[in-house]
Design a protein around this motif. Structure first.
Motif, mmCIF file in Angstrom:
data_model
loop_
_atom_site.group_PDB
_atom_site.id
_atom_site.type_symbol
_atom_site.label_atom_id
_atom_site.label_comp_id
_atom_site.label_asym_id
_atom_site.label_seq_id
_atom_site.Cartn_x
_atom_site.Cartn_y
_atom_site.Cartn_z
ATOM 1 N N GLN A 170 47.528 43.886 41.483
ATOM 2 C CA GLN A 170 46.133 44.286 41.637
ATOM 3 C C GLN A 170 45.187 43.158 41.220
ATOM 4 O O GLN A 170 45.483 42.410 40.282
ATOM 5 C CB GLN A 170 45.860 45.510 40.750
ATOM 6 C CG GLN A 170 46.813 46.664 41.013
ATOM 7 C CD GLN A 170 47.002 47.565 39.802
ATOM 8 O OE1 GLN A 170 46.413 48.613 39.720
ATOM 9 N NE2 GLN A 170 47.828 47.136 38.860
ATOM 10 N N GLU A 171 44.056 43.071 41.904
ATOM 11 C CA GLU A 171 43.042 42.099 41.526
ATOM 12 C C GLU A 171 41.665 42.637 41.898
ATOM 13 O O GLU A 171 41.547 43.574 42.694
ATOM 14 C CB GLU A 171 43.271 40.751 42.223
ATOM 15 C CG GLU A 171 43.178 40.815 43.734
ATOM 16 C CD GLU A 171 43.369 39.450 44.375
ATOM 17 O OE1 GLU A 171 43.337 38.453 43.639
ATOM 18 O OE2 GLU A 171 43.550 39.403 45.612
ATOM 19 N N SER A 172 40.634 42.036 41.294
ATOM 20 C CA SER A 172 39.260 42.434 41.580
ATOM 21 C C SER A 172 38.467 41.224 42.060
ATOM 22 O O SER A 172 38.234 40.289 41.299
ATOM 23 C CB SER A 172 38.587 43.022 40.334
ATOM 24 O OG SER A 172 37.214 43.294 40.608
ATOM 25 N N GLY A 223 38.538 46.952 43.520
ATOM 26 C CA GLY A 223 39.923 46.572 43.281
ATOM 27 C C GLY A 223 40.681 46.529 44.591
ATOM 28 O O GLY A 223 40.472 47.375 45.465
ATOM 29 N N ASP A 270 41.824 48.431 36.808
ATOM 30 C CA ASP A 270 42.105 47.703 35.562
ATOM 31 C C ASP A 270 41.645 46.255 35.640
ATOM 32 O O ASP A 270 41.153 45.684 34.666
ATOM 33 C CB ASP A 270 43.608 47.723 35.254
ATOM 34 C CG ASP A 270 44.062 49.041 34.653
ATOM 35 O OD1 ASP A 270 43.218 49.927 34.473
ATOM 36 O OD2 ASP A 270 45.261 49.168 34.376
ATOM 37 N N SER A 271 41.823 45.631 36.813
ATOM 38 C CA SER A 271 41.476 44.223 36.938
ATOM 39 C C SER A 271 39.975 43.993 36.775
ATOM 40 O O SER A 271 39.550 42.935 36.293
ATOM 41 C CB SER A 271 41.966 43.672 38.284
ATOM 42 O OG SER A 271 41.531 44.484 39.359
ATOM 43 N N GLU A 284 41.629 36.707 33.538
ATOM 44 C CA GLU A 284 41.668 36.656 34.999
ATOM 45 C C GLU A 284 41.669 38.081 35.543
ATOM 46 O O GLU A 284 42.390 38.949 35.023
ATOM 47 C CB GLU A 284 42.931 35.918 35.448
ATOM 48 C CG GLU A 284 43.061 35.796 36.957
ATOM 49 C CD GLU A 284 44.372 35.144 37.373
ATOM 50 O OE1 GLU A 284 44.577 34.997 38.584
ATOM 51 O OE2 GLU A 284 45.175 34.799 36.491
ATOM 52 N N PRO A 285 40.865 38.370 36.562
ATOM 53 C CA PRO A 285 40.783 39.747 37.080
ATOM 54 C C PRO A 285 42.011 40.142 37.893
ATOM 55 O O PRO A 285 41.945 40.364 39.097
ATOM 56 C CB PRO A 285 39.520 39.717 37.937
ATOM 57 C CG PRO A 285 39.433 38.306 38.412
ATOM 58 C CD PRO A 285 39.961 37.463 37.275
ATOM 59 N N ARG A 286 43.126 40.216 37.215
ATOM 60 C CA ARG A 286 44.378 40.551 37.889
ATOM 61 C C ARG A 286 45.263 41.355 36.949
ATOM 62 O O ARG A 286 45.289 41.103 35.740
ATOM 63 C CB ARG A 286 45.101 39.280 38.329
ATOM 64 C CG ARG A 286 46.364 39.557 39.133
ATOM 65 C CD ARG A 286 46.917 38.301 39.757
ATOM 66 N NE ARG A 286 48.118 38.595 40.547
ATOM 67 C CZ ARG A 286 48.775 37.711 41.261
ATOM 68 N NH1 ARG A 286 48.358 36.449 41.309
ATOM 69 N NH2 ARG A 286 49.848 38.052 41.947
ATOM 70 N N SER A 287 45.965 42.316 37.507
ATOM 71 C CA SER A 287 46.846 43.164 36.712
ATOM 72 C C SER A 287 48.078 43.511 37.541
ATOM 73 O O SER A 287 47.983 43.698 38.761
ATOM 74 C CB SER A 287 46.111 44.451 36.304
ATOM 75 O OG SER A 287 46.975 45.348 35.638
#
Length: 293
Positions: free
Chosen positions: A256-258, A268, A215-216, A178-181
């Motif tokens: 954070q997410e993308s 991001g 990062d995401s 998942e595009p999340r950090s």
């Protein structure tokens, strides 16, 4: 306070060489260019030093124009765009070797009461339960493309205690997620007894905000980033909104997410919360994210 944090504070203490002209130094970079968060933080320091103390930074918008040379000083020139009754606007250009490398616009406001609401803080484990950089980075040393990368990453983060909630991109190579950090961060030492003004905390958060925001993007594609050699990246632009007071020496959650990546770029977006759940900062950044051919 450790020596690395003292060095970071010295880095943000710009030399004034003329009215509205400041000079900053650089620290050794993990990659052969000046860290973008450093330039953004120094530019905000320069802008803030031309603004009355009762007006606090509430937003910045910036473009990274050229890679900075870590071996040369950076000159920051400030344009006093506007001084209104409530808001002050400044424009800053960072110059090296006769060329602009960075451009920032920042707005400052006198405090006033107003409507209040915020997005709720997402769940996250307590930062004390998570491994430190010193504990986590050596685990991935064999995956890095060059010897000594783990040591350089650790050195770059000695001033800031930054703790990943889940595995970082370089620990998740080959497995899209998942595009999340999420990361928790704070300065590696208390700031009591130094120049402890709101602008300092805002500038330190600006410095850290460029460390992990993309990062995401990498997580969504199972890429580890420059450290493992499967992505070439650089910050393109950066925007921040400072909603409520906070301290950079107390734990902050960087969620954070993308939402998108395309055309060799990744976006991001993030929210930064105080430990007690106050939404302190919103952040958006787009960066170059290229797969080497």
């Amino acid at each position: 306070m450790n020596q690395a944090l003292k060095s970071l504070l010295d880095l943000l203490d710009l030399e004034q060489i003329e009215q509205d002209i400041f000079r900053g130094q650089s620290r050794s970079a993990v990659v052969p260019r000046v860290f973008g968060g450093q330039v953004a933080a120094q530019a905000l320091v320069a802008a803030g030093r031309t603004v009355p103390a009762e007006r606090h930074a509430h937003s910045l918008h910036a473009y990274f124009l050229r890679p900075g040379d870590p071996g040369a000083p950076i000159v920051y020139t400030v344009d006093r765009i506007r001084d209104g009754r409530s808001f002050t606007t400044r424009r800053v250009v960072a110059v090296q070797h006769g060329q602009p490398i960075f451009h920032l616009s920042a707005s400052f406001q006198t405090y006033e009461d107003g409507l209040e609401h915020q997005a709720a803080m997402p769940p996250a484990p307590d930062p004390e339960t998570l491994p430190t950089a010193a504990e986590i980075l050596p685990r991935y040393a064999d995956a890095f493309v060059e010897p000594g990368v783990a040591e350089r990453l650790l050195e770059a983060r000695e001033a800031v205690d930054l703790r990943y909630v889940d595995a970082p991109p370089f620990g998740s190579v080959g497995t899209p997620k998942e595009p999340r950090s999420q990361v928790w961060f704070r300065t590696n030492g208390k700031l009591d007894g130094v120049i402890d003004e709101p602008l300092l905390h805002v500038c330190l958060a600006t410095y850290v905000s460029d460390m992990t925001l993309l990062d995401s993007v990498l997580l969504a594609h199972g890429r580890g980033g420059w450290a493992v050699g499967d992505v070439v990246g650089a910050s393109l632009d950066h925007a921040m909104w400072f909603h409520r007071p906070f301290r950079a020496d107390e734990w902050l959650l960087y969620d954070q997410e993308s939402p998108s990546a395309s055309g060799g770029r990744g976006l991001g977006q993030a929210r930064i919360y105080t430990r007690d759940g106050q939404l302190a900062i919103s952040v958006i950044q787009e960066g170059v994210v290229r797969v080497p051919r």
